[in-house]
Write a protein that holds these residues in place. Structure first.
Motif, PDB file in Angstrom:
ATOM      1  N   GLY A  97       3.367   4.902   2.912  1.00  0.00           N
ATOM      2  CA  GLY A  97       2.226   4.250   3.562  1.00  0.00           C
ATOM      3  C   GLY A  97       1.438   3.384   2.581  1.00  0.00           C
ATOM      4  N   LYS A 101       0.809  -2.153   2.715  1.00  0.00           N
ATOM      5  CA  LYS A 101       0.174  -0.875   2.768  1.00  0.00           C
ATOM      6  C   LYS A 101      -0.596  -0.623   4.053  1.00  0.00           C
ATOM      7  CE  LYS A 101      -4.092  -0.057   0.586  1.00  0.00           C
ATOM      8  NZ  LYS A 101      -4.844   0.364  -0.589  1.00  0.00           N
ATOM      9  N   ILE A 102      -0.689   0.651   4.381  1.00  0.00           N
ATOM     10  CA  ILE A 102      -1.427   1.043   5.572  1.00  0.00           C
ATOM     11  C   ILE A 102      -2.813   1.515   5.103  1.00  0.00           C
ATOM     12  CG2 ILE A 102      -1.489   2.708   7.474  1.00  0.00           C
ATOM     13  CD1 ILE A 102       1.600   2.555   7.497  1.00  0.00           C
ATOM     14  N   HIS A 103      -3.831   0.709   5.399  1.00  0.00           N
ATOM     15  CA  HIS A 103      -5.190   1.046   4.977  1.00  0.00           C
ATOM     16  C   HIS A 103      -5.807   2.008   5.978  1.00  0.00           C
ATOM     17  CE1 HIS A 103      -5.779  -2.437   2.201  1.00  0.00           C
ATOM     18  NE2 HIS A 103      -4.914  -3.016   3.008  1.00  0.00           N
ATOM     19  N   THR A 104      -6.409   3.075   5.466  1.00  0.00           N
ATOM     20  CA  THR A 104      -7.103   3.995   6.373  1.00  0.00           C
ATOM     21  C   THR A 104      -8.529   4.211   5.856  1.00  0.00           C
ATOM     22  OG1 THR A 104      -6.674   6.050   5.162  1.00  0.00           O
ATOM     23  CG2 THR A 104      -4.936   5.276   6.642  1.00  0.00           C
ATOM     24  N   ILE A 113      -6.318   4.675  10.881  1.00  0.00           N
ATOM     25  CA  ILE A 113      -5.788   3.421  10.337  1.00  0.00           C
ATOM     26  C   ILE A 113      -6.793   2.309  10.588  1.00  0.00           C
ATOM     27  CG2 ILE A 113      -3.959   1.678  10.566  1.00  0.00           C
ATOM     28  CD1 ILE A 113      -2.051   3.947  11.285  1.00  0.00           C
ATOM     29  N   ILE A 116      -3.276  -3.011   8.537  1.00  0.00           N
ATOM     30  CA  ILE A 116      -1.921  -2.927   7.983  1.00  0.00           C
ATOM     31  C   ILE A 116      -1.553  -4.282   7.387  1.00  0.00           C
ATOM     32  CG2 ILE A 116       0.523  -2.670   8.572  1.00  0.00           C
ATOM     33  CD1 ILE A 116      -0.227  -0.630  10.647  1.00  0.00           C
ATOM     34  N   GLY A 138      -1.320   6.996   4.756  1.00  0.00           N
ATOM     35  CA  GLY A 138      -1.814   5.697   4.330  1.00  0.00           C
ATOM     36  C   GLY A 138      -2.572   5.892   3.033  1.00  0.00           C
ATOM     37  N   THR A 139      -3.366   4.869   2.655  1.00  0.00           N
ATOM     38  CA  THR A 139      -4.255   5.036   1.507  1.00  0.00           C
ATOM     39  C   THR A 139      -5.613   4.444   1.858  1.00  0.00           C
ATOM     40  OG1 THR A 139      -3.272   3.022   0.592  1.00  0.00           O
ATOM     41  CG2 THR A 139      -2.563   5.100  -0.376  1.00  0.00           C
ATOM     42  N   THR A 156       1.396   6.056  13.380  1.00  0.00           N
ATOM     43  CA  THR A 156       1.911   5.053  12.437  1.00  0.00           C
ATOM     44  C   THR A 156       2.820   4.066  13.172  1.00  0.00           C
ATOM     45  OG1 THR A 156       1.928   6.733  10.690  1.00  0.00           O
ATOM     46  CG2 THR A 156       3.198   4.712  10.289  1.00  0.00           C
TER      47      THR A 156
END
Ligand code: ASP
Ligand code: MG
Length: 409
Positions: A97, A101-104, A113, A116, A138-139, A156
């Motif tokens: 993630g 990157k998948i921003h959370t 989330i 993205i 994610g991060t 996701t």
């Protein structure tokens, strides 16, 4: 060329052989000319195993470290699937993630989330790769690893489908679709070919565990066509869409849902004056206990009985709170009952049909089932009954609303 996002759940990637099976399935879609982004869960049982180890060390593991730990299950399956695809001649690249990157946000173990970046994914797709993304993670903006709550790989997948404007988001699992009710209770339960987001949300929140609720909300909000299908059998599955069926075809009721996870609390003999409901429920809310159904009725003696339901895990905590509230308010007695269940009929068709409630209540009466509480929405009627009647109620309602397989007797 259309882009499809596919998500494979824990049982679908539960062993090396299954991962190889998924790879062959994905290659089939590539051969038909589709671009494919694959989201995977951890191998079945893995997330629980990781949580178990954390709990052996600490009763309250630090949430940040919990996420570092439980996000590892998905890192294993993305890599193995990428290898399996490469092995059978399909270009593939995997991403965690954080790499996508998948921003959370920073709400560890239940993050949401926020955005993205699809740059890496788009470049790889263009170069002819299958892109494999770790579900559930994610991060945040400090680069901490986050996870999205149990079952979060569904979310996701839907979020990626929305961000990439995919043709469809396909959720592959160990059942071949969404059923009119749990086939373990009603043998003649039927797979629905189509269901609306609204109905699916009700079914999911009432205990039908095919999809994570948040993924259904997300798909509804961004209008991502979502399809639930089996990894192991061919078939069209169930399509979840905004479209309702033609009114002639639209059944009044689409499904019967139930939930065994609730418990009921009652305060008897509460003074019938303004502010009482707020005084009862405020301390419950402060302890983060969610309240579901609420019923209040007024007796002749200027007092009222106040009943509500909470998750079964919360019943003892809620009971303790009510003991205190009861003495403050001068209520007569507090009762709790964990041996209840909630049974609901769900269907957008009930908007245009009168008499669904009475049909439901008559069915339960005929079976001798006492209704303890009732709540309704535009597309749902729920009742609380003694848990020993769960199966009887579900079967009888399934019959009344004619949901069975056509060829079942
Ligand atoms: N592996 C995570 C879980 O078991 C996420 C998922 O499977 O969707 O909850
Ligand atoms: Mg799942």
């Amino acid at each position: 060329m259309t882009l499809i996002v596919q998500k494979y759940g824990g049982t679908s990637v539960g062993s090396v052989e299954h991962i190889q099976g998924v790879a062959r399935k994905v290659r089939g879609f590539r051969e038909k000319g589709h671009d494919v982004v694959v989201v995977v869960s951890a191998m079945s049982g893995e997330t629980n195993r990781l949580i178990g180890m954390a709990n052996e060390i600490s009763q309250r593991p630090v949430p940040r470290e919990m996420d570092v730990l439980i996000s590892t299950g998905e890192q294993v399956t993305i890599a193995l699937l990428a290898m399996a695809l490469t092995e059978i001649g399909c270009l593939a690249r995997s991403y965690t993630g954080g790499q996508v990157k998948i921003h959370t946000d920073s709400a560890h173990t239940k993050a949401r989330i926020e955005a993205i970046d699809s740059e890496n994914i788009c470049a790889d797709l263009k170069a002819g790769h299958v892109v494999i993304v770790a579900g559930f993670q994610g991060t945040d903006d400090q680069n901490n690893i986050t996870t999205l709550g149990r079952g979060g790989s569904d979310t996701t997948a839907v979020a990626l489908a929305a961000a990439l404007n995919a043709e469809e988001c396909q959720i592959y699992t160990d059942v071949d679709g969404v059923y009119t009710t749990d086939p373990r209770i009603v043998e003649s339960a039927r797979r629905l070919s189509k269901i609306t987001f609204e109905e699916m949300l009700e079914m999911a929140s009432l205990g039908s565990k095919v999809l994570q609720i948040r993924s259904v909300e997300f798909a509804g909000k961004y209008n991502v066509p979502l399809r639930v299908l089996s990894t192991f059998e061919e078939g069209p599955g169930t399509l979840i869409t905004t479209e309702e069926l033609e009114s002639m075809e639209q059944p009044v009721i689409s499904g019967i849902a139930f939930n065994r996870d609730e418990a009921k609390l009652t305060l008897l003999g509460v003074p019938d004056v303004p502010g009482v409901a707020a005084k009862i429920l405020a301390p419950v809310g402060e302890k983060n206990i969610e309240v579901d159904m609420i019923v209040q009725n007024v007796g002749a003696d200027q007092t009222t009985d106040f009943t509500f339901t909470v998750h079964r895990n919360d019943v003892d905590a809620a009971h303790e709170i009510l003991e205190v509230v009861a003495s403050q308010l001068g209520a007569r007695e507090v009762r709790k009952d964990a041996k209840i269940c909630k049974v609901s009929v769900v269907g957008v068709g009930m908007r245009s049909h009168a008499g669904v409630a009475s049909q439901m209540f008559e069915t339960l009466a005929t079976e001798g089932i006492n209704i303890q509480m009732i709540s309704t929405s535009e597309i749902k009627i729920s009742v609380v009954v003694d848990e020993k009647y769960l199966e009887l109620a579900v079967r009888a309602l399934h019959q009344t609303f004619d949901l069975a397989l056509e060829d079942a007797s």
